[in-house]
Design a protein around this motif. Sequence first.
Motif, PDB file in Angstrom:
ATOM      1  N   VAL A  81       3.203   0.131   4.262  1.00 37.08           N
ATOM      2  CA  VAL A  81       2.495   0.896   5.303  1.00 37.08           C
ATOM      3  C   VAL A  81       1.080   0.356   5.475  1.00 37.08           C
ATOM      4  CG1 VAL A  81       3.829   2.967   4.844  1.00 37.08           C
ATOM      5  CG2 VAL A  81       1.684   2.643   3.610  1.00 37.08           C
ATOM      6  N   THR A  82       0.543   0.589   6.644  1.00 36.14           N
ATOM      7  CA  THR A  82       1.233   0.961   7.855  1.00 36.14           C
ATOM      8  C   THR A  82       1.599  -0.309   8.624  1.00 36.14           C
ATOM      9  OG1 THR A  82      -0.796   1.149   9.198  1.00 36.14           O
ATOM     10  CG2 THR A  82      -0.049   3.137   8.057  1.00 36.14           C
TER      11      THR A  82
ATOM     12  N   GLU B 293      -4.591  -0.781  -1.503  1.00 35.45           N
ATOM     13  CA  GLU B 293      -5.897  -0.791  -0.830  1.00 35.45           C
ATOM     14  C   GLU B 293      -6.803   0.186  -1.564  1.00 35.45           C
ATOM     15  OE1 GLU B 293      -5.872  -0.168   3.433  1.00 35.45           O
ATOM     16  OE2 GLU B 293      -8.042   0.118   3.476  1.00 35.45           O
TER      17      GLU B 293
ATOM     18  N   PHE C 215      -6.183   9.651   2.347  1.00 38.97           N
ATOM     19  CA  PHE C 215      -7.017   9.031   3.377  1.00 38.97           C
ATOM     20  C   PHE C 215      -6.351   9.098   4.752  1.00 38.97           C
ATOM     21  CE2 PHE C 215      -8.426   4.869   5.370  1.00 38.97           C
ATOM     22  CZ  PHE C 215      -9.698   5.285   5.689  1.00 38.97           C
TER      23      PHE C 215
ATOM     24  N   PHE D 190      -2.098   7.124   1.436  1.00 41.92           N
ATOM     25  CA  PHE D 190      -1.503   6.964   2.766  1.00 41.92           C
ATOM     26  C   PHE D 190      -0.306   7.882   2.985  1.00 41.92           C
ATOM     27  CE2 PHE D 190      -3.602   2.898   1.847  1.00 41.92           C
ATOM     28  CZ  PHE D 190      -4.546   2.938   2.870  1.00 41.92           C
TER      29      PHE D 190
ATOM     30  N   LYS E 153      -7.642  -4.829   4.903  1.00 44.21           N
ATOM     31  CA  LYS E 153      -6.333  -4.510   5.450  1.00 44.21           C
ATOM     32  C   LYS E 153      -5.351  -5.640   5.132  1.00 44.21           C
ATOM     33  CE  LYS E 153      -8.137  -0.787   7.052  1.00 44.21           C
ATOM     34  NZ  LYS E 153      -8.052   0.395   6.156  1.00 44.21           N
TER      35      LYS E 153
ATOM     36  N   ASP F 230       0.784  -1.248   0.000  1.00 45.91           N
ATOM     37  CA  ASP F 230       0.000   0.000   0.000  1.00 45.91           C
ATOM     38  C   ASP F 230       0.816   1.297   0.000  1.00 45.91           C
ATOM     39  OD1 ASP F 230      -1.950  -1.905   0.222  1.00 45.91           O
ATOM     40  OD2 ASP F 230      -2.679  -1.278   2.187  1.00 45.91           O
TER      41      ASP F 230
ATOM     42  N   VAL G   3      -1.144  -1.912  10.759  1.00 43.61           N
ATOM     43  CA  VAL G   3      -2.457  -2.192  10.146  1.00 43.61           C
ATOM     44  C   VAL G   3      -2.248  -3.175   8.991  1.00 43.61           C
ATOM     45  CG1 VAL G   3      -4.587  -1.222   9.201  1.00 43.61           C
ATOM     46  CG2 VAL G   3      -3.317   0.059  10.914  1.00 43.61           C
ATOM     47  N   CYS G   4      -2.024  -2.677   7.780  1.00 43.96           N
ATOM     48  CA  CYS G   4      -2.017  -3.597   6.633  1.00 43.96           C
ATOM     49  C   CYS G   4      -0.792  -4.501   6.583  1.00 43.96           C
ATOM     50  CB  CYS G   4      -2.184  -2.802   5.348  1.00 43.96           C
ATOM     51  SG  CYS G   4      -3.825  -2.068   5.235  1.00 43.96           S
TER      52      CYS G   4
HETATM   53  C1  C5J Z   1      -4.761   1.675   6.703  1.00 40.84           C
HETATM   54  C2  C5J Z   1      -3.001   0.493   5.593  1.00 40.84           C
HETATM   55  N1  C5J Z   1      -3.994   2.040   7.721  1.00 40.84           N
HETATM   56  N2  C5J Z   1      -2.479   0.304   4.398  1.00 40.84           N
HETATM   57  N3  C5J Z   1      -4.254   0.996   5.648  1.00 40.84           N
HETATM   58  O1  C5J Z   1      -5.937   1.964   6.688  1.00 40.84           O
HETATM   59  O2  C5J Z   1      -2.357   0.258   6.605  1.00 40.84           O
END
Ligand code: C5J
Length: 230
Positions: A157-158, A72, A35, A29, A132, A24, A161-162
Amino acid sequence: MKTVDARPYPYRFDPARTAVLLIDMQRDFLDAGGFGAMLGNDVTPLRRIVPACVQLLVMARRHGLKIVHTQEAHDPQLADCPPSKKARGGLICGIGDEGPLGRVLVAGEAGADFVPELQPEPSDTVLRKPGKGAFHATGLDALLHAKGITHLLIGGVTTEVCVQTTMREANDRGYECLLVQDCAASYFPHFHDAVVEMVVAQGGIVGWAAPLAAVQAALAEPSTVEAALD
Ligand code: C5J
């Protein structure tokens, strides 16, 4: 086989069966107006890893590793976006809404695109994902199996999360995963550090972690098979 000086113990991999999975690295990001920024985050820590990710891709191309970029993003009708995901955070400008980088987290919009430094090359695979984790509702597992991939070098990233979700999904599916720790980032640096520790704890319960330099060093050395023949 190559051996990386990794935590919690050396990570061995065959480059022919290894892919770089870059998660991602999109404008949504990493750019102000995307976002991540809409959610109130400072994008600076994410932008800092771009040069290392460029080097990760250079290394992968030089040594013939497969490269998969995940993205994403949702289809324009948001048919693959659960209402719960769209509602989360109660944003005035949220998923599917028109923002400074086009419709937020929607495929084909400027925000969904990769940052200019990390644009995929034609031989790379781009995998759009609605969740995610990169294995959720995608063909990633089948794609990796078809290419004979058993090992993953993961960045992006992040981290919490993902990246972490994907690494856990991959680990449960039997992939041997190494988190390239300086090629991953969080809006919250202490979350990044905590994930690295979580991954390597308990004997590498989710996999391994190492800096990019350690992976580069492993690839630069003669393989253990070649060394045994000397
Ligand atoms: C998020 C990600 N943090 N790529 N997406 O929403 O981590």
